[in-house]
Scaffold this motif. Structure first.
Motif, PDB file in Angstrom:
ATOM      1  N   UNK B  24       0.861  -1.188   0.000  1.00  0.00           N
ATOM      2  CA  UNK B  24       0.000   0.000   0.000  1.00  0.00           C
ATOM      3  C   UNK B  24       0.890   1.229   0.000  1.00  0.00           C
ATOM      4  N   UNK B  26       1.272   5.356  -0.142  1.00  0.00           N
ATOM      5  CA  UNK B  26       0.613   6.650   0.034  1.00  0.00           C
ATOM      6  C   UNK B  26       1.498   7.736  -0.539  1.00  0.00           C
ATOM      7  N   UNK B  84      -7.716  -2.293   7.127  1.00  0.00           N
ATOM      8  CA  UNK B  84      -8.580  -1.615   6.156  1.00  0.00           C
ATOM      9  C   UNK B  84      -8.498  -2.282   4.796  1.00  0.00           C
ATOM     10  N   UNK B  87     -10.527  -5.431   5.079  1.00  0.00           N
ATOM     11  CA  UNK B  87     -11.968  -5.142   5.133  1.00  0.00           C
ATOM     12  C   UNK B  87     -12.504  -4.618   3.805  1.00  0.00           C
ATOM     13  N   UNK B  88     -11.600  -4.286   2.865  1.00  0.00           N
ATOM     14  CA  UNK B  88     -12.045  -3.828   1.551  1.00  0.00           C
ATOM     15  C   UNK B  88     -12.251  -2.334   1.471  1.00  0.00           C
ATOM     16  N   UNK B  89     -11.924  -1.617   2.544  1.00  0.00           N
ATOM     17  CA  UNK B  89     -12.105  -0.177   2.545  1.00  0.00           C
ATOM     18  C   UNK B  89     -11.026   0.494   1.701  1.00  0.00           C
ATOM     19  N   UNK B  90      -9.791   0.012   1.854  1.00  0.00           N
ATOM     20  CA  UNK B  90      -8.683   0.520   1.052  1.00  0.00           C
ATOM     21  C   UNK B  90      -8.353  -0.496  -0.019  1.00  0.00           C
ATOM     22  N   UNK B  91      -8.107  -0.008  -1.209  1.00  0.00           N
ATOM     23  CA  UNK B  91      -7.682  -0.918  -2.264  1.00  0.00           C
ATOM     24  C   UNK B  91      -6.155  -0.919  -2.301  1.00  0.00           C
ATOM     25  N   UNK B 108     -15.005   0.984  15.309  1.00  0.00           N
ATOM     26  CA  UNK B 108     -15.717   2.225  15.643  1.00  0.00           C
ATOM     27  C   UNK B 108     -17.212   2.100  15.411  1.00  0.00           C
TER      28      UNK B 108
END
Lengths: 256, 306
Positions: B24, B26, B84, B87-91, B108
């Motif tokens: 990942x 950024x 994340x 969970x599929x939130x971030x690719x 949360x």
């Protein structure tokens, strides 16, 4: 493609929940509730008819003319404004759970469309009062409304994507909308500008309103060029919108 | 030879989750440019510089069905990013995550609530966000309300809820399904002591049913209590994985190392200050010295981050 459709059916319920939420919350706080959807266009049309009617000495059914333009335009400006912010304002959820993100701009446009349809009651009322009798042509009004929906959705997808990266787009878009409003002949007729309607047709918003008036107000056939042009612009915008949205949606989370 | 051994193992137990070569990246900019005006100005001045930062790099692991895996690591190791991604939130920028079955993230709770909506309306909204169907929520509605113990407050807008009530409702909605893979971030401390017990019992019963668990925590104690396997991350790389006790040992050594390094650094700083004080006492130009000091400090912290 099959995967996308499967995913859509899975989240169909979410879409309906989001649309319902938008509509419910919009009117929850006010005592008059959904009645505001009707009062607001009546009042503004009243003001506009008074001002421009006295100035120009227009014919009797001028309020109907104004309403046809104003209702359509306020749907467009309302839905694009809300949809532009939709990704950002739902950022909290997007950061936590996976959801197909296009649901947010789509839900914004849909909920505004429902409210728009409700506000059409005012137009019907005005047509009765000013004796604009519906004819076979009136039903053709559905076509420009369909184009308008695609036009709004396409614009919304592009705006929602760009807004994630540049917050000040909101203000720029507000200015753009004002410009568009004055170029769409909402409360004046094209000939009062000294312009021929053909030039104004290059504004897709004008073309849509023009055709809607042709059907509902003038009881004429739809204008072929205006229909084709506005339809093409809407489709192109929608394709661009879907493309940039899909291209950029994985970066949304890093910027909201 | 190695390949065959691996095959044998996978045959024994079904794989619930596989993380393959996940990386990942950024783009970090020094200041966040989030409007057209600044973007335009910086573009003209050519100040648009980005720094690449890999939060995760070449992360590979498999989770067998029924395993409870703790993800440990020091601050900034990439634990939350990994969760994340799973969970599929971030690719992920590279690689992919293959999972079997429904993943339920308990992160949360209640973050997706609409404050103006009542509790009852939020059950439908939040359920829809988690991907449940309408029929399913209708069927489970009573159970959710009952478990949350909200009683008549269910018809009150969520903005009037206490944070405990909100978390209770969120927990009740999220755990009404029987997930195959459960993602937990720290231990859930929901509501008062009694409700906490109840929620822990619910999670324990999920464990008993053989749910696969991914658990992130700073507390080694909790990880040891809950998990049987563990993965340790450092600067986005997996540096240890396997049995929870083995990984815990690695974690402890790393922690001790870091403590020592901090201690050393603090000692150095103290010595520097003392020297400075001495020099100042001798009447030298303190300002020039301070500048020198700064430069040293920077070099030092640069070393540290390496």
């Amino acid at each position: 493609m099959k995967r996308y459709i499967g995913n859509f059916t899975k989240y169909k319920f979410l879409l309906s929940e989001l649309v319902k939420k938008d509509i419910k919350l919009k009117y929850r706080r006010s005592k008059l509730g959904i009645v505001w959807t009707l009062i607001e266009p009546i009042l503004t049309t009243l003001v506009l008819s008074l001002v421009f009617g006295i100035l120009k000495g227009k014919g009797d059914a001028f309020p109907v003319y104004i309403l046809t333009g104003r209702l359509l335009f306020s749907f467009y400006s309302g839905s694009t404004k809300v949809a532009a912010k939709s990704i950002r304002s739902n950022g909290g959820m997007i950061r936590k759970v996976y959801i197909p993100k296009y649901m947010y701009p789509l839900a914004s446009v849909l909920s505004n469309f429902v409210i728009f349809m409700i506000s059409m009651i005012v137009l019907v009322g005005a047509m009765i009062i000013f004796r604009v009798v519906p004819t076979a042509h009136t039903i053709l009004g559905i076509i420009p409304l369909g184009v308008l929906f695609l036009f709004s959705l396409g614009t919304s997808m592009i705006l929602a994507t760009v807004e994630v990266f540049f917050r000040d787009l909101e203000y720029l878009w507000g200015v753009m909308l004002t410009l568009m409003m004055y170029c769409s002949c909402i409360f004046y007729e094209p000939k009062s500008l000294g312009l021929h309607a053909d030039i104004l047709k290059f504004n897709p918003m004008f073309s849509i309103i023009y055709n809607f008036r042709n059907a509902v107000f003038y009881h004429k056939h739809l204008d072929g060029f205006a229909l084709l042009y506005s339809g093409m612009v809407s489709l192109v915008l929608l394709v661009i919108g879907i493309y940039v949205f899909y291209k950029k949606q994985d970066e949304f989370i890093l910027n909201i | 030879m190695e390949h065959m051994v691996e095959n044998k193992e996978t045959q024994e137990q079904e794989v619930a989750l596989r993380v393959e070569q996940v990386g990942m990246k950024f783009n970090l900019s020094k200041e966040k440019v989030d409007n057209l005006k600044e973007y335009f100005i910086k573009f003209i001045k050519k100040e648009l510089t980005y720094q690449e930062f890999w939060a995760l790099k070449d992360v590979n692991f498999e989770v067998k069905k029924g395993d409870r895996v703790g993800i440990v690591g020091l601050n900034g190791a990439g634990k939350s990013t990994l969760l994340k991604v799973i969970a599929g939130v971030l690719k992920p920028t590279e690689g992919r995550v293959v999972s079997k079955g429904k993943i339920v993230p308990l992160l949360e709770l209640g973050a997706g609530f609409d404050k103006q909506y009542t509790g009852a309306e939020n059950i439908y909204l939040y359920g829809a966000l988690l991907g449940y169907s309408k029929e399913f929520i209708q069927k489970k509605y009573k159970q959710i309300v009952e478990f949350s113990e909200l009683g008549e407050f269910i018809d009150v807008p969520v903005k009037n809820y206490s944070s405990g009530m909100r978390a209770r409702l969120g927990f009740s909605i999220a755990t009404v399904v029987k997930p195959e893979i459960l993602i937990l971030d720290e231990v859930l401390s929901v509501g008062d002591a009694r409700f906490r017990k109840k929620s822990e019992a619910r999670i324990q019963s999920m464990f008993a049913q053989g749910v696969t668990v991914l658990f992130v925590s700073h507390s080694l104690e909790q990880v040891r209590r809950i998990c049987n396997k563990a993965v340790m991350l450092e600067h986005g790389n997996v540096i240890a994985m396997g049995d929870v006790e083995d990984v815990a040992a690695v974690y402890n050594t790393k922690l001790a190392q870091q403590k020592q390094r901090r201690k050393k650094k603090r000692k150095q700083e103290r010595l520097e200050l003392e020297r400075l004080a001495q020099l100042a006492a001798q009447g030298q130009d303190t300002e020039a010295l301070l500048k020198e000091e700064d430069a040293k400090q920077n070099a030092l912290s640069g070393q540290e981050s390496k």
